[in-house]
Design a protein around this motif. Structure first.
Motif: not given
Length: 175
Positions: A94, A141, A173
């Motif tokens: 993720c 991210t 997510p």
């Protein structure tokens, strides 16, 4: 459960030393924390005690949680500026960080600067109330891309003696 979570500075030194050129997960005296039984028991035991449910199916173990769980699990220590100490493979995917990078990252950097105050309010609420379920939000991210979290749960990493070792979260997510 004293000593389950490494001291941040010593942990960073250990990560640098253990990772070396190979970038492998940091080794602890009992092995990497993601395979460390006392830490695993703290993670899943505190979830069960505080949230009142099982984190995952009964027939699974620390190997499954780290390598195969279809949901993300992260944890940070209890330092004033907490650093991630655990991120399973789903969480690493993720956020786009490998183990060594993730476990040296201050957890505040998982949110964009404009969202950090709200994130801190939520973490303070978790500290006071023990957990928060139903969290939805946006995280960032390594490459700067945003992703959404739906129905997350954040809880205190509290051992049987009531000592707090940090906080943990689990989420899926959104595509």
């Amino acid at each position: 459960m004293t000593g389950v979570l490494p001291n941040t500075e010593a942990h960073k030194d250990q990560q640098i030393e253990a990772a070396g050129a190979s970038g492998s997960p940091p080794a602890r005296s009992t092995g990497p924390i993601y395979l460390d039984k006392p830490f695993f028991e703290l993670l899943v035991g505190s979830y069960r005690r505080i949230v009142g449910d099982a984190l995952f199916p009964e027939n699974c173990d620390e190997h499954w949680l780290y390598h195969q769980a279809p949901f993300a699990v992260v944890a940070h220590n209890a330092d004033p500026d907490p650093v991630f100490i655990y991120a399973n493979i789903a969480a690493q995917r993720c956020f786009g960080y490998g183990w060594s990078e993730f476990t040296s990252l201050p957890s505040r950097l998982s949110a964009e600067p404009t969202n950090r105050a709200d994130r801190q309010i939520l973490l303070d609420k978790v500290k006071k109330d023990g957990h928060y379920s139903g969290y939805c939000g946006v995280r960032i991210t390594k490459s700067g891309c945003r992703f959404s979290i739906d129905d997350g749960c954040i809880w205190q990493l509290t051992d049987h003696d009531g000592s707090t070792h940090g906080q943990a979260a689990t989420f899926s997510p959104l595509g």
